[in-house]
Design a protein around this motif. Structure first.
Motif, PDB file in Angstrom:
ATOM      1  N   GLY A  51      22.659  40.614  61.790  1.00 46.70           N
ATOM      2  CA  GLY A  51      22.747  40.906  63.221  1.00 46.70           C
ATOM      3  C   GLY A  51      22.038  42.172  63.611  1.00 46.70           C
ATOM      4  N   GLY A  52      21.917  43.104  62.658  1.00 50.05           N
ATOM      5  CA  GLY A  52      21.247  44.356  62.944  1.00 50.05           C
ATOM      6  C   GLY A  52      21.941  45.125  64.045  1.00 50.05           C
ATOM      7  N   PHE A  53      21.178  45.910  64.774  1.00 50.96           N
ATOM      8  CA  PHE A  53      21.721  46.663  65.897  1.00 50.96           C
ATOM      9  C   PHE A  53      21.841  45.800  67.145  1.00 50.96           C
ATOM     10  N   ARG A  54      21.191  44.634  67.116  1.00 51.78           N
ATOM     11  CA  ARG A  54      21.285  43.739  68.269  1.00 51.78           C
ATOM     12  C   ARG A  54      22.668  43.114  68.359  1.00 51.78           C
ATOM     13  N   LEU A  93      28.648  59.291  62.704  1.00 47.48           N
ATOM     14  CA  LEU A  93      28.956  60.143  61.556  1.00 47.48           C
ATOM     15  C   LEU A  93      30.438  60.455  61.437  1.00 47.48           C
ATOM     16  N   ALA A  94      31.167  60.343  62.546  1.00 48.89           N
ATOM     17  CA  ALA A  94      32.606  60.583  62.502  1.00 48.89           C
ATOM     18  C   ALA A  94      33.380  59.359  62.047  1.00 48.89           C
ATOM     19  N   GLY A  95      32.676  58.223  61.859  1.00 52.48           N
ATOM     20  CA  GLY A  95      33.338  57.004  61.418  1.00 52.48           C
ATOM     21  C   GLY A  95      33.801  56.107  62.543  1.00 52.48           C
ATOM     22  N   THR A  96      33.406  56.408  63.791  1.00 48.98           N
ATOM     23  CA  THR A  96      33.803  55.593  64.943  1.00 48.98           C
ATOM     24  C   THR A  96      32.781  54.487  65.168  1.00 48.98           C
ATOM     25  N   PRO A  97      33.213  53.229  65.329  1.00 42.25           N
ATOM     26  CA  PRO A  97      32.261  52.141  65.590  1.00 42.25           C
ATOM     27  C   PRO A  97      31.430  52.405  66.847  1.00 42.25           C
ATOM     28  N   VAL A  98      30.137  52.125  66.763  1.00 41.97           N
ATOM     29  CA  VAL A  98      29.241  52.313  67.909  1.00 41.97           C
ATOM     30  C   VAL A  98      29.339  51.102  68.822  1.00 41.97           C
ATOM     31  N   ARG A  99      29.564  51.355  70.088  1.00 41.33           N
ATOM     32  CA  ARG A  99      29.673  50.252  71.046  1.00 41.33           C
ATOM     33  C   ARG A  99      28.296  49.616  71.265  1.00 41.33           C
ATOM     34  N   PRO A 100      28.271  48.318  71.584  1.00 41.35           N
ATOM     35  CA  PRO A 100      26.972  47.644  71.791  1.00 41.35           C
ATOM     36  C   PRO A 100      26.097  48.347  72.818  1.00 41.35           C
ATOM     37  N   GLU A 101      26.699  48.825  73.906  1.00 43.08           N
ATOM     38  CA  GLU A 101      25.884  49.479  74.934  1.00 43.08           C
ATOM     39  C   GLU A 101      25.371  50.845  74.498  1.00 43.08           C
ATOM     40  N   ASP A 102      25.942  51.399  73.411  1.00 45.29           N
ATOM     41  CA  ASP A 102      25.493  52.697  72.916  1.00 45.29           C
ATOM     42  C   ASP A 102      24.507  52.571  71.757  1.00 45.29           C
ATOM     43  N   MET A 103      24.118  51.340  71.419  1.00 47.26           N
ATOM     44  CA  MET A 103      23.127  51.148  70.374  1.00 47.26           C
ATOM     45  C   MET A 103      21.803  51.804  70.797  1.00 47.26           C
ATOM     46  N   PRO A 104      21.057  52.362  69.846  1.00 43.61           N
ATOM     47  CA  PRO A 104      19.821  53.085  70.205  1.00 43.61           C
ATOM     48  C   PRO A 104      18.866  52.278  71.065  1.00 43.61           C
ATOM     49  N   TRP A 105      18.672  50.983  70.778  1.00 43.29           N
ATOM     50  CA  TRP A 105      17.701  50.204  71.557  1.00 43.29           C
ATOM     51  C   TRP A 105      18.182  49.999  72.986  1.00 43.29           C
ATOM     52  N   ARG A 106      19.506  49.888  73.182  1.00 43.10           N
ATOM     53  CA  ARG A 106      20.044  49.766  74.531  1.00 43.10           C
ATOM     54  C   ARG A 106      19.854  51.067  75.307  1.00 43.10           C
ATOM     55  N   GLY A 138       2.343  43.694  74.626  1.00 42.96           N
ATOM     56  CA  GLY A 138       1.765  42.623  75.430  1.00 42.96           C
ATOM     57  C   GLY A 138       2.757  41.593  75.923  1.00 42.96           C
ATOM     58  N   LEU A 139       4.042  41.858  75.791  1.00 41.00           N
ATOM     59  CA  LEU A 139       5.041  40.915  76.283  1.00 41.00           C
ATOM     60  C   LEU A 139       5.355  41.213  77.743  1.00 41.00           C
ATOM     61  N   PRO A 140       5.783  40.199  78.497  1.00 39.97           N
ATOM     62  CA  PRO A 140       6.087  40.445  79.912  1.00 39.97           C
ATOM     63  C   PRO A 140       7.297  41.337  80.114  1.00 39.97           C
ATOM     64  N   GLU A 141       8.264  41.305  79.166  1.00 41.29           N
ATOM     65  CA  GLU A 141       9.461  42.116  79.324  1.00 41.29           C
ATOM     66  C   GLU A 141       9.360  43.358  78.433  1.00 41.29           C
ATOM     67  N   PRO A 142      10.139  44.407  78.749  1.00 44.68           N
ATOM     68  CA  PRO A 142      10.126  45.614  77.924  1.00 44.68           C
ATOM     69  C   PRO A 142      10.595  45.325  76.502  1.00 44.68           C
ATOM     70  N   ALA A 143      10.134  46.136  75.569  1.00 42.47           N
ATOM     71  CA  ALA A 143      10.516  45.980  74.169  1.00 42.47           C
ATOM     72  C   ALA A 143      10.744  47.354  73.562  1.00 42.47           C
ATOM     73  N   VAL A 144      11.554  47.373  72.508  1.00 40.89           N
ATOM     74  CA  VAL A 144      11.920  48.627  71.846  1.00 40.89           C
ATOM     75  C   VAL A 144      11.655  48.472  70.349  1.00 40.89           C
ATOM     76  N   THR A 145      10.948  49.433  69.778  1.00 43.34           N
ATOM     77  CA  THR A 145      10.740  49.478  68.330  1.00 43.34           C
ATOM     78  C   THR A 145      11.790  50.384  67.712  1.00 43.34           C
ATOM     79  N   THR A 146      12.477  49.867  66.700  1.00 42.19           N
ATOM     80  CA  THR A 146      13.518  50.632  66.003  1.00 42.19           C
ATOM     81  C   THR A 146      13.145  50.740  64.535  1.00 42.19           C
ATOM     82  N   SER A 147      13.139  51.958  64.008  1.00 38.31           N
ATOM     83  CA  SER A 147      12.878  52.171  62.585  1.00 38.31           C
ATOM     84  C   SER A 147      14.130  52.758  61.942  1.00 38.31           C
ATOM     85  N   LEU A 148      14.460  52.244  60.762  1.00 35.89           N
ATOM     86  CA  LEU A 148      15.632  52.683  60.011  1.00 35.89           C
ATOM     87  C   LEU A 148      15.175  53.270  58.686  1.00 35.89           C
TER      88      LEU A 148
END
Length: 663
Positions: free
Chosen positions: A351-354, A369-382, A417-427
């Motif tokens: 599923g990744g960060f998506r 880093l504190a061990g708290t789950p990251v909410r979907p809306e707080d994911m870096p790509w969002r 070149g896509l019609p919608e915005p896109a986000v590149t994520t590197s881990l």
């Protein structure tokens, strides 16, 4: 372009002289008796070749040679000095104007070695027409040396001069371009095919032109344009212009002979001008079409090359992304993965960060880093899509089996070149770096603590010494005891610092490998230890040889033997044995003792820096000796461990590269 040699210069002058004389003689044959004007005058084209075929260095000499040859040639027809003067001025002036105009328009006065384009055709046409117009004006006025001509003759002179420049210069210019050009100006196929096709087209055009212009007054002359167009599409510019020149010259010669559809009764100059207009049309059309076709072929070739390069780069990028250890993914605004490499799967699950909440045994939970789950809306790509660009963050990925990785995350917007915005994520997996950093922080804290203890002792006893010495009758015995404690604390601190330096040397020293007699080295170390207070018994197996760094291996043996002698129960005489067995190019060495032993749950931790076992805390030491041993062995490609089979005491085993047999 290399400078011309004397031989090539003489040959060029000879060819140009022959061409100039031939052009003048042809022009004289078409002299109109009433106007005293030649109906065709290719001498102007030959004059242009004099200057264009040279270089900046030769051009002044070319102009002088042209003046001499033109004046001598014009005088062959027993012309008056006035006619020779005007004709020579026209020849030289026309060539200079052509050269200046062409150079001004192209900003390159002598570059005819680059690929031909339609722009060159336009420049050639403009330079030809301007030079032809100026020459017509000169002849109309007569320069005060010849009678002026009627105004209605001016347009006919412009056509005649234009035709003369094109016929006399254009084929030569194309030949020069072909010679000087570094690129092939032919189409796909061999030069023999192109030559054969050019000859066939020229032959067919000649036959057809002869039929049209000598077979009677049939209005079929402009059908010859079709032949020229076919030639322009099939062969290079030099071949297309050759076909057009043949067709046009036949039309002009037939017209001068009062044959063909261009003949006007009683108006020979106008008839010749019409025929030469046809010649100009087919030559310029052939050149423009052929150059345009070649320009298109080059553009298609460049596009195909660019496409191949783009495909190759895309394949290379895909291979690089697929094989790098960092996770790379591109997510669109609607949550689609358009790019994702294997490392991204490995580091963040299916599923990744998506979709971090994906119900899959291979999907980790994404935590801060504190061990708290990251909410979907707080994911870096969002967050990038929300306007925070770029996002750099450190997160944890915790798998269901309890394993955890620390990930350095960088997310930023990207345009692919896509019609919608896109986000590149590197881990980037920074688990090891994080652990090493934590260990370094812990190590620094322990070092500071262990250095502070002896310093505290030294300061305390120094203050006691100060107080004792301040009294009236200091107790010498007490002073000596205080000084002894200060010296002992100093020695402890110095030993700790020496071990720190030894650990650094074991890590950073450049290896100087040589064949070592390990048995002899161990015997030297043992001999020094045997004289100690506990009089240890140390047995060394003879004949052990390794390929290693002498300084580091001496440190390794000294630390292991020193520990074996030191960590024994009170009242027990230390007994140490050093033996080795060779297998698969490695020498496995066992250092066994009768000491206090190491608890089983601590046999791996003892090789970490500043770690001491529970039973060793009552003995002097820094906790760095075994860490130094581990670094030395690993730098030689071996390993070190505590033998779990030892029943009494401790047995350390390590491997080093065995020396080649026969050494």
């Amino acid at each position: 372009m290399p400078p011309p040699t004397p031989t090539t210069t003489v040959l060029r002058y000879a060819l140009l002289t022959v061409l100039t004389v031939a052009a003048a003689l042809v022009g004289y044959e078409s002299l109109d008796a009433d106007l005293q004007v030649a109906l065709i005058w290719p001498l102007y084209g030959a004059s242009v070749l004099w200057l264009v075929s040279g270089t900046e260095r030769t051009r002044p000499w070319d102009a002088l040679a042209l003046t001499a040859v033109a004046s001598s040639t014009l005088a062959l027809d027993e012309a008056t000095w006035q006619r020779v003067t005007v004709g020579t001025v026209q020849a030289v002036l026309g060539a200079i104007v052509f050269l200046l105009v062409a150079g001004r328009l192209t900003r390159r006065r002598s570059r005819i070695d680059e690929p031909l384009t339609l722009r060159h055709v336009v420049v050639l046409s403009v330079a030809t027409v301007l030079a032809a117009t100026l020459l017509a004006l000169v002849r109309m006025t007569g320069m005060g040396l010849l009678p002026p001509l009627p105004a209605d003759v001016g347009a006919l002179l412009v056509v005649r001069n234009t035709s003369g420049i094109l016929v006399g210069a254009l084929p030569g210019l194309l030949v020069l371009h072909r010679i000087r050009s570094r690129r092939s100006s032919g189409f796909a196929g061999t030069s023999g095919r192109v030559m054969t096709e050019t000859l066939l087209l020229a032959g067919g055009a000649t036959a057809m032109a002869l039929v049209v212009f000598t077979g009677g007054p049939m209005p079929l002359s402009f059908a010859l344009v079709l032949v020229v167009v076919v030639a322009a599409f099939r062969v290079p510019p030099i071949g297309a212009v050759a076909v057009a020149t043949v067709v046009g010259l036949i039309a002009v010669l037939a017209t001068l002979d009062d044959q063909g559809t261009f003949v006007l009764d009683g108006r020979p100059f106008a008839s010749a001008a019409i025929a030469q207009g046809f010649l100009i049309t087919v030559m310029v059309a052939a050149l423009a079409i052929s150059v345009g076709v070649q320009e298109r072929v080059r553009a298609v070739a460049r596009a195909e090359t660019a496409e191949r390069l783009a495909e190759g780069r895309a394949e290379l990028v895909e291979r690089v992304i697929s094989n790098i250890s960092d996770g790379i993914s591109v997510i669109t605004a609607d949550g689609r993965y358009v790019v994702r490499n294997q490392a991204s799967y490995d580091l963040s699950g299916p599923g990744g960060f998506r979709d971090p909440a994906l119900d899959d045994p291979g999907q980790p939970r994404i935590l801060d880093l504190a061990g708290t789950p990251v909410r979907p809306e707080d994911m870096p790509w969002r967050r990038v899509l929300a306007g925070e660009d770029p996002v750099r963050e450190t997160l944890r990925a915790r798998w269901p089996d309890g394993t955890e990785r620390v990930l350095g995350v960088v997310a930023h917007s990207t345009d692919i070149g896509l019609p919608e915005p896109a986000v590149t994520t590197s881990l980037h997996d920074i688990t090891q770096q994080t652990e090493e950093r934590d260990q370094l922080v812990s190590f620094a804290g322990v070092v500071a603590h262990d250095l502070k203890n002896p310093l505290t002792v030294i300061r305390g006893w120094s203050e006691s010494l100060q107080e004792e010495l301040a009294g009236d009758a200091p107790d010498v015995a007490a002073l000596r005891a205080m000084v002894a404690r200060v010296v002992s604390a100093s020695d402890s601190m110095r030993g700790f610092i020496d071990d720190l330096l030894g650990m650094t040397i074991a890590r950073d020293r450049q290896l100087e490998l040589e064949v070592l007699d390990l048995s002899a080295m161990a015997e030297e170390v043992a001999e020094l230890r045997r004289t100690g207070e506990t009089r240890p018994r140390i047995a060394v197996q003879p004949g052990m040889c390794v390929t290693a760094d002498r300084f580091l291996v001496r440190q390794l043996v000294d630390n292991l033997v020193g520990n074996a002698v030191k960590y024994v129960a009170p009242g027990v005489r230390p007994a140490v044995s050093i033996r080795g067995t060779e297998s698969d190019g490695l020498l496995e060495v066992a250092v066994a003792d009768n000491g206090i032993g190491i608890p089983p749950d601590q046999r791996e931790r003892v090789f970490q820096p500043l770690v001491r076992t529970d039973g060793a805390t009552t003995y002097a030491g820094t906790g760095l000796g075994l860490d130094i041993c581990r670094r030395v062995v690993e730098r030689h490609g071996g390993r070190i461990w505590v033998d779990p089979r030892a029943v009494e005491g401790t047995t350390f085993r390590f491997t080093l590269p065995a020396a080649p047999r026969g050494r």
